[in-house]
Design a protein around this motif. Structure first.
Motif, mmCIF file in Angstrom:
data_model
loop_
_atom_site.group_PDB
_atom_site.id
_atom_site.type_symbol
_atom_site.label_atom_id
_atom_site.label_comp_id
_atom_site.label_asym_id
_atom_site.label_seq_id
_atom_site.Cartn_x
_atom_site.Cartn_y
_atom_site.Cartn_z
ATOM 1 N N PRO A 1 7.484 -0.613 -2.686
ATOM 2 C CA PRO A 1 8.570 -0.869 -4.003
ATOM 3 C C PRO A 1 7.755 -1.451 -5.110
ATOM 4 O O PRO A 1 6.781 -2.185 -4.908
ATOM 5 N N SER A 2 8.301 -1.221 -6.424
ATOM 6 C CA SER A 2 7.694 -1.798 -7.506
ATOM 7 C C SER A 2 7.556 -3.308 -7.573
ATOM 8 O O SER A 2 6.758 -3.814 -8.079
ATOM 9 N N HIS A 3 8.491 -4.041 -7.027
ATOM 10 C CA HIS A 3 8.641 -5.415 -7.131
ATOM 11 C C HIS A 3 8.415 -5.618 -5.464
ATOM 12 O O HIS A 3 9.419 -6.142 -4.841
ATOM 13 N N VAL A 4 7.169 -5.669 -5.192
ATOM 14 C CA VAL A 4 6.834 -5.632 -3.633
ATOM 15 C C VAL A 4 6.935 -7.133 -3.027
ATOM 16 O O VAL A 4 6.817 -8.071 -3.784
ATOM 17 N N ASP A 5 7.639 -6.898 -1.862
ATOM 18 C CA ASP A 5 7.633 -8.350 -1.116
ATOM 19 C C ASP A 5 6.551 -8.466 -0.292
ATOM 20 O O ASP A 5 6.271 -7.470 0.718
ATOM 21 N N ALA A 6 5.687 -9.482 -0.370
ATOM 22 C CA ALA A 6 4.589 -9.572 0.442
ATOM 23 C C ALA A 6 4.787 -9.460 1.916
ATOM 24 O O ALA A 6 3.859 -8.614 2.731
ATOM 25 N N LYS A 7 5.934 -10.382 2.219
ATOM 26 C CA LYS A 7 6.273 -10.289 3.956
ATOM 27 C C LYS A 7 6.452 -8.680 4.396
ATOM 28 O O LYS A 7 5.870 -8.312 5.439
ATOM 29 N N GLY A 8 7.109 -7.915 3.561
ATOM 30 C CA GLY A 8 7.575 -6.355 4.049
ATOM 31 C C GLY A 8 6.173 -5.757 3.969
ATOM 32 O O GLY A 8 6.010 -5.094 5.115
ATOM 33 N N MET A 9 5.554 -5.865 3.098
ATOM 34 C CA MET A 9 4.149 -5.127 3.149
ATOM 35 C C MET A 9 3.429 -5.396 4.149
ATOM 36 O O MET A 9 2.736 -4.581 4.833
ATOM 37 N N MET A 10 3.219 -6.945 4.467
ATOM 38 C CA MET A 10 2.145 -7.242 5.596
ATOM 39 C C MET A 10 2.893 -6.686 6.988
ATOM 40 O O MET A 10 2.154 -6.427 8.048
ATOM 41 N N LYS A 11 4.242 -6.847 7.096
ATOM 42 C CA LYS A 11 4.840 -6.409 8.296
ATOM 43 C C LYS A 11 4.529 -4.951 8.578
ATOM 44 O O LYS A 11 4.374 -4.423 9.652
ATOM 45 N N PRO B 1 -11.729 8.945 -10.835
ATOM 46 C CA PRO B 1 -11.679 10.100 -10.586
ATOM 47 C C PRO B 1 -12.281 11.347 -11.479
ATOM 48 O O PRO B 1 -12.116 10.872 -12.853
ATOM 49 N N ALA B 2 -13.142 12.279 -10.951
ATOM 50 C CA ALA B 2 -13.480 13.109 -11.931
ATOM 51 C C ALA B 2 -12.561 13.963 -12.426
ATOM 52 O O ALA B 2 -12.628 14.419 -13.547
ATOM 53 N N SER B 3 -11.379 14.106 -11.723
ATOM 54 C CA SER B 3 -10.327 14.815 -12.481
ATOM 55 C C SER B 3 -9.143 14.017 -12.560
ATOM 56 O O SER B 3 -8.573 13.459 -11.984
ATOM 57 N N PRO B 4 -8.585 14.219 -14.081
ATOM 58 C CA PRO B 4 -7.419 13.465 -14.378
ATOM 59 C C PRO B 4 -6.083 13.896 -13.643
ATOM 60 O O PRO B 4 -5.314 12.856 -13.435
ATOM 61 N N ALA B 5 -6.292 15.051 -12.923
ATOM 62 C CA ALA B 5 -5.048 15.278 -12.016
ATOM 63 C C ALA B 5 -4.821 14.494 -10.993
ATOM 64 O O ALA B 5 -3.918 14.574 -10.161
ATOM 65 N N PHE B 6 -5.967 13.847 -10.326
ATOM 66 C CA PHE B 6 -5.976 13.096 -9.156
ATOM 67 C C PHE B 6 -4.849 11.985 -9.101
ATOM 68 O O PHE B 6 -3.903 11.973 -8.182
ATOM 69 N N ALA B 7 -4.612 11.161 -10.201
ATOM 70 C CA ALA B 7 -3.414 10.471 -10.269
ATOM 71 C C ALA B 7 -2.024 10.940 -10.187
ATOM 72 O O ALA B 7 -1.172 10.206 -9.688
ATOM 73 N N ALA B 8 -1.989 12.303 -10.324
ATOM 74 C CA ALA B 8 -0.572 12.758 -10.360
ATOM 75 C C ALA B 8 -0.364 13.197 -9.018
ATOM 76 O O ALA B 8 0.974 13.407 -8.510
ATOM 77 N N GLN B 9 -1.145 12.876 -8.012
ATOM 78 C CA GLN B 9 -0.720 12.997 -6.731
ATOM 79 C C GLN B 9 0.007 11.996 -5.998
ATOM 80 O O GLN B 9 0.534 11.816 -5.007
ATOM 81 N N PHE B 10 0.072 10.722 -6.634
ATOM 82 C CA PHE B 10 0.752 9.552 -6.435
ATOM 83 C C PHE B 10 2.416 9.620 -7.064
ATOM 84 O O PHE B 10 2.251 9.221 -8.125
ATOM 85 N N PRO C 1 9.316 6.930 -8.425
ATOM 86 C CA PRO C 1 10.623 7.355 -8.618
ATOM 87 C C PRO C 1 10.886 7.145 -10.302
ATOM 88 O O PRO C 1 11.463 8.103 -10.809
ATOM 89 N N GLN C 2 10.500 6.372 -10.973
ATOM 90 C CA GLN C 2 10.421 6.376 -12.486
ATOM 91 C C GLN C 2 9.279 6.893 -13.128
ATOM 92 O O GLN C 2 9.064 7.023 -14.252
ATOM 93 N N GLY C 3 8.279 7.826 -12.444
ATOM 94 C CA GLY C 3 7.377 8.395 -12.970
ATOM 95 C C GLY C 3 5.988 7.616 -13.336
ATOM 96 O O GLY C 3 4.959 8.159 -13.835
ATOM 97 N N SER C 4 5.959 6.281 -12.899
ATOM 98 C CA SER C 4 4.883 5.506 -13.392
ATOM 99 C C SER C 4 4.228 4.888 -12.006
ATOM 100 O O SER C 4 4.688 4.183 -11.504
ATOM 101 N N ALA C 5 3.103 5.459 -11.717
ATOM 102 C CA ALA C 5 2.376 5.108 -10.272
ATOM 103 C C ALA C 5 2.026 3.629 -10.542
ATOM 104 O O ALA C 5 1.659 2.952 -9.570
ATOM 105 N N THR C 6 1.755 3.237 -11.601
ATOM 106 C CA THR C 6 0.942 1.804 -11.676
ATOM 107 C C THR C 6 2.129 0.739 -11.083
ATOM 108 O O THR C 6 1.567 -0.476 -11.011
ATOM 109 N N ALA C 7 3.354 1.028 -11.123
ATOM 110 C CA ALA C 7 4.359 0.311 -10.646
ATOM 111 C C ALA C 7 4.153 -0.012 -9.117
ATOM 112 O O ALA C 7 5.055 -1.082 -8.724
ATOM 113 N N HIS C 8 3.411 0.712 -8.369
ATOM 114 C CA HIS C 8 3.676 0.561 -6.920
ATOM 115 C C HIS C 8 2.166 0.333 -6.377
ATOM 116 O O HIS C 8 1.200 0.792 -6.944
ATOM 117 N N ILE C 9 2.099 0.132 -5.141
ATOM 118 C CA ILE C 9 0.862 0.014 -4.074
ATOM 119 C C ILE C 9 1.226 0.922 -3.215
ATOM 120 O O ILE C 9 2.314 1.295 -2.583
#
Length: 188
Positions: A166-176, A132-141, A144-152
């Motif tokens: 969730p951070s430890h994502v279950d593939a079947k739940g995400m697919m459903k 993103p051109a603006s570093p503030a873009f990532a703050a929109q995500f 819970p623990q302040g780290s967007a890198t842990a989530h999809i």
């Protein structure tokens, strides 16, 4: 047992009234409690500051992905094991949707200036990588623990951020969840 004419009349009335009553109850708010989403529904918010560029310097605006469901990974250009796993799950979840996979895009939002590893990019054809051109873009995500890198995350076809897995994502739940959204969606 023989029905009287009054009994026959009440039976005929019941056959026609029962579906109307059931429809009213369903419309008025009765919902089966057995259904729930795997991912966390977020307050639907349109993403702002969507201008940016690809790692090779070409201008790219996220508006170009409108009309598609977009799975998003937010994080630095260096892809550790958690990043590789998220990208893998995003790819496999998209493939698992079968003929509906063309309605889904994958996006890696880079939060630093480090170039992404070419081996990772080669393993994920079709993955959009964007800074993103603006570093503030990532703050929109929100996370819970302040780290967007842990989530999809999931963006709807109108460009709204609407779900976080969730951070430890279950593939079947995400697919459903994705399968249900694609089935219910008239757009994207």
């Amino acid at each position: 047992m023989r029905l009287t004419s009054r009994g026959k009349f009440l039976l005929v009335v019941g056959v026609f009234v029962a579906p109307v009553v059931a429809a009213y109850l369903a419309y008025a708010g009765w919902r089966p409690s057995a259904h729930s989403n795997y991912g966390d529904l977020l307050n639907v918010t349109p993403l702002q500051q969507t201008a940016g560029q690809t790692p090779d310097g070409h201008a790219f605006d996220l508006g170009e992905l409108r009309g598609k469901w977009v799975m998003v990974r937010v994080g630095p250009g260096h892809c550790d094991a958690a990043c590789a796993w998220q990208l893998y799950l995003m790819r496999q979840t998209r493939i698992a949707q079968g003929k509906e996979q063309s309605r889904i895009e994958r996006l890696w939002v880079l939060t630093d200036t480090a170039p992404p590893d070419t081996a990772v990019l080669a393993a994920h054809p079709g993955l959009h990588v964007w800074r993103p051109a603006s570093p503030a873009f990532a703050a929109q995500f929100p996370a819970p623990q302040g780290s967007a890198t842990a989530h999809i995350y999931l963006i709807d076809p109108l460009g709204n951020l609407m779900m976080r897995f969730p951070s430890h994502v279950d593939a079947k739940g995400m697919m459903k969840d994705l399968r249900l959204l694609l089935k219910a969606s008239q757009i994207g």
